[in-house]
Design a protein around this motif. Structure first.
Motif, mmCIF file in Angstrom:
data_model
loop_
_atom_site.group_PDB
_atom_site.id
_atom_site.type_symbol
_atom_site.label_atom_id
_atom_site.label_comp_id
_atom_site.label_asym_id
_atom_site.label_seq_id
_atom_site.Cartn_x
_atom_site.Cartn_y
_atom_site.Cartn_z
ATOM 1 N N ALA A 1 0.852 -1.192 0.000
ATOM 2 C CA ALA A 1 0.000 0.000 0.000
ATOM 3 C C ALA A 1 0.882 1.234 0.000
ATOM 4 C CB ALA A 1 -0.912 0.003 1.224
ATOM 5 N N GLY A 2 0.573 2.185 -0.864
ATOM 6 C CA GLY A 2 1.405 3.378 -0.997
ATOM 7 C C GLY A 2 0.611 4.645 -0.821
ATOM 8 N N GLY A 3 1.301 5.691 -0.397
ATOM 9 C CA GLY A 3 0.632 6.976 -0.240
ATOM 10 C C GLY A 3 1.627 8.108 -0.262
ATOM 11 N N ARG A 4 1.121 9.320 -0.270
ATOM 12 C CA ARG A 4 1.948 10.511 -0.152
ATOM 13 C C ARG A 4 2.373 10.635 1.302
ATOM 14 N NH1 ARG A 4 4.192 11.959 -4.320
ATOM 15 N NH2 ARG A 4 3.953 14.238 -4.203
ATOM 16 N N VAL A 5 3.644 10.891 1.515
ATOM 17 C CA VAL A 5 4.186 10.902 2.877
ATOM 18 C C VAL A 5 3.414 11.852 3.785
ATOM 19 C CG1 VAL A 5 6.223 11.494 4.244
ATOM 20 C CG2 VAL A 5 6.480 10.187 2.127
ATOM 21 N N LYS A 6 2.986 12.995 3.257
ATOM 22 C CA LYS A 6 2.318 13.987 4.095
ATOM 23 C C LYS A 6 0.965 13.489 4.615
ATOM 24 C CE LYS A 6 0.287 16.437 0.111
ATOM 25 N NZ LYS A 6 0.231 17.733 -0.615
ATOM 26 N N HIS A 7 0.413 12.465 3.989
ATOM 27 C CA HIS A 7 -0.880 11.936 4.422
ATOM 28 C C HIS A 7 -0.745 10.639 5.223
ATOM 29 C CE1 HIS A 7 -2.683 14.995 2.024
ATOM 30 N NE2 HIS A 7 -2.435 14.429 0.869
ATOM 31 N N MET A 8 0.488 10.187 5.461
ATOM 32 C CA MET A 8 0.697 8.914 6.143
ATOM 33 C C MET A 8 1.001 9.133 7.621
ATOM 34 S SD MET A 8 2.914 6.977 3.156
ATOM 35 C CE MET A 8 3.012 5.403 3.988
ATOM 36 N N SER A 9 0.697 8.104 8.427
ATOM 37 C CA SER A 9 0.967 8.180 9.859
ATOM 38 C C SER A 9 1.413 6.812 10.360
ATOM 39 C CB SER A 9 -0.291 8.616 10.618
ATOM 40 O OG SER A 9 -1.285 7.606 10.560
ATOM 41 N N LEU A 10 2.066 6.800 11.514
ATOM 42 C CA LEU A 10 2.486 5.532 12.107
ATOM 43 C C LEU A 10 1.296 4.653 12.461
ATOM 44 C CD1 LEU A 10 5.405 6.759 14.405
ATOM 45 C CD2 LEU A 10 5.580 5.459 12.277
ATOM 46 N N ALA A 11 0.140 5.280 12.687
ATOM 47 C CA ALA A 11 -1.064 4.501 13.010
ATOM 48 C C ALA A 11 -1.434 3.565 11.867
ATOM 49 C CB ALA A 11 -2.223 5.435 13.337
ATOM 50 N N MET A 12 -1.068 3.905 10.641
ATOM 51 C CA MET A 12 -1.347 3.021 9.503
ATOM 52 C C MET A 12 -0.569 1.715 9.642
ATOM 53 S SD MET A 12 -1.422 5.754 6.358
ATOM 54 C CE MET A 12 -2.871 6.799 6.096
ATOM 55 N N ASN A 13 0.685 1.804 10.084
ATOM 56 C CA ASN A 13 1.472 0.586 10.329
ATOM 57 C C ASN A 13 0.789 -0.279 11.377
ATOM 58 O OD1 ASN A 13 3.162 2.818 9.334
ATOM 59 N ND2 ASN A 13 4.847 1.375 9.467
ATOM 60 N N ASP A 14 0.258 0.372 12.427
ATOM 61 C CA ASP A 14 -0.407 -0.373 13.501
ATOM 62 C C ASP A 14 -1.645 -1.092 12.992
ATOM 63 O OD1 ASP A 14 1.514 0.536 15.270
ATOM 64 O OD2 ASP A 14 0.323 2.275 15.902
ATOM 65 N N VAL A 15 -2.406 -0.428 12.108
ATOM 66 C CA VAL A 15 -3.587 -1.077 11.523
ATOM 67 C C VAL A 15 -3.160 -2.320 10.745
ATOM 68 C CG1 VAL A 15 -5.416 -0.841 9.799
ATOM 69 C CG2 VAL A 15 -5.019 1.002 11.442
ATOM 70 N N LEU A 16 -2.133 -2.198 9.938
ATOM 71 C CA LEU A 16 -1.664 -3.348 9.151
ATOM 72 C C LEU A 16 -1.159 -4.469 10.061
ATOM 73 C CD1 LEU A 16 0.166 -1.613 6.167
ATOM 74 C CD2 LEU A 16 -2.093 -2.667 6.178
ATOM 75 N N ARG A 17 -0.487 -4.117 11.159
ATOM 76 C CA ARG A 17 0.015 -5.148 12.078
ATOM 77 C C ARG A 17 -1.107 -5.905 12.776
ATOM 78 N NH1 ARG A 17 3.958 -1.029 13.349
ATOM 79 N NH2 ARG A 17 5.944 -1.590 12.343
ATOM 80 N N SER A 18 -2.289 -5.324 12.824
ATOM 81 C CA SER A 18 -3.415 -6.039 13.424
ATOM 82 C C SER A 18 -3.962 -7.115 12.499
ATOM 83 C CB SER A 18 -4.524 -5.055 13.811
ATOM 84 O OG SER A 18 -5.158 -4.520 12.667
ATOM 85 N N HIS A 19 -3.484 -7.119 11.225
ATOM 86 C CA HIS A 19 -3.969 -8.091 10.242
ATOM 87 C C HIS A 19 -2.864 -8.947 9.631
ATOM 88 C CE1 HIS A 19 -8.017 -6.351 10.246
ATOM 89 N NE2 HIS A 19 -7.444 -5.173 10.225
ATOM 90 N N PHE A 20 -1.594 -8.523 9.775
ATOM 91 C CA PHE A 20 -0.484 -9.228 9.123
ATOM 92 C C PHE A 20 0.675 -9.398 10.101
ATOM 93 C CE2 PHE A 20 -2.883 -7.232 5.755
ATOM 94 C CZ PHE A 20 -2.974 -8.245 4.804
#
Length: 381
Positions: free
Chosen positions: A148-167
């Motif tokens: 999954a890719g995005g513009r850095v200015k719209h990304m947050s560490l919370a996105m990593n946490d969401v993915l870790r809850s599934h992978f």
């Protein structure tokens, strides 16, 4: 050793957003589309993946899908939330001679069953990412790689946490041209039922609202809609259209207030449509309110509505832009019969009243608070 000619560069400049709003500051692609496609092709080649093994999620106007197709992948499965994005992808594919290289799908097993590579534009909201990540972990192949890719200015560490809850494995790549990729693999065991839609009771207005991950405001009632709900009892009864319905709160409230009325709710977002249908079921209105996936109610007949309800957006993706709201005001004018009424709520600073007066007809302010204005416009004959 033989020299092979380099593949022709992909013609990004040929891509259009149409039928979505087009403007000089609105592009049909970004650097993330380039980065995702390059990484996807790097991943597919050594694993021997063909297009049928690959799913694409959140491709705004086709830039990601069509790069993959131009590189030779066929049978790509693609999910886009917006009906305008789906139309733009089809038009762009035709213009580039790539029609028939992909299969449009809804978010679910048809998109993801057996998929071994899933490429996605990162959604802005964590709830939407949670729903997409759950779907990938739930239905894809056990050896799936989710990038999954995005513009850095719209990304947050919370996105990593969401993915870790599934992978089991999640990693972040280096930023390239202000875009970054997150890679996840090793899907974890999922609960028996998908986590969406989420429903919440709002006893103060007598509604239960349900929302899928990409729906604006989730199961909450946004403050503009809540303000307009206070005027539903003053609206005439008749054939009503909730234009850009979101989770369907306005359509549901109108249908409950006017039990003999025919009500249609329409939105260009597939997640909004799924949410509104769930909202109707939760309020025992599934048989009374039709919910349609449509761009500005284009499939409904001209002069076919007595009442239109409208809480127009003032964003297009990450850009503040009045174009979407103005497009819906023009659509409301087309939908209304002469003498029909448009009830609209908007951020007061946007001053939509001039557009309402010009496009629809005589417009009066019927309510105003610190942030929002509610107007009633009567369709001129």
């Amino acid at each position: 050793m033989h020299d092979h000619p380099a593949p022709a560069p992909f013609p990004f400049e040929a891509l259009r957003r149409f039928p979505d709003v087009e403007a000089e500051n609105l592009q049909a692609y970004d650097a993330t589309d380039r980065l995702l496609a390059a990484r996807g092709l790097e991943e597919a080649a050594p694993r021997g993946l063909d297009g049928g093994d690959v799913a694409v999620v959140g491709d705004a106007y086709g830039a990601l899908t069509l790069q993959l197709a131009a590189a030779g992948l066929r049978g790509l499965r693609v999910h886009q939330d917006l009906v305008t994005g789906r139309a733009a992808l089809a038009r762009n594919a035709e213009a580039l001679g790539l029609s028939g290289t992909f299969v449009p799908c809804e978010l679910g097993p048809s998109l993801l069953a057996g998929a071994r590579l899933v490429l996605a534009q990162l959604p802005r909201g964590l709830a939407e990412l949670d729903e997409v990540a759950d779907a990938v972990a739930r239905w894809s192949a056990p050896d799936v790689t989710f990038i999954a890719g995005g513009r850095v200015k719209h990304m947050s560490l919370a996105m990593n946490d969401v993915l870790r809850s599934h992978f089991a494995e999640v990693s972040a790549g280096l930023a390239v041209q202000k875009s970054r990729l997150l890679t996840a693999s090793g899907p974890l065991t999922v609960p028996d039922r998908p986590p969406f839609p989420v429903c919440a009771a709002h006893d103060d207005v007598g509604l239960t609202v349900c929302a899928h991950g990409a729906a604006f405001a989730g199961p909450r009632i946004d403050i503009g809609t809540r303000f307009l709900l206070g005027f539903v009892d003053r609206m005439p009864s008749g054939r009503a259209v909730d234009l850009g319905c979101g989770t369907g709160a306005l359509a549901a409230a109108y249908a409950l207030q006017h039990p003999s009325a025919e009500v249609v709710a329409t939105d260009r977002s597939a997640a909004a449509v799924r949410s509104a249908r769930a909202t109707m079921e939760a309020n025992a209105l599934a048989g009374r309110v039709a919910v349609e996936h449509d761009d500005a109610a284009a499939q409904l007949g001209e002069a076919s509505a007595d009442v239109v309800l409208l809480n127009p957006p003032f964003h297009l993706g990450a850009s503040v832009h009045a174009g979407a709201g103005l497009k819906l005001i023009a659509a409301a004018a087309t939908l209304l019969r002469p003498g029909g009424e448009l009830w609209c709520v908007f951020n007061t600073h946007l001053d939509y009243r001039r557009a309402l007066q010009a496009q629809v007809g005589p417009t009066e302010v019927v309510g105003r608070n610190r942030k929002f204005t509610v107007t009633r416009s009567v369709r001129r004959g």
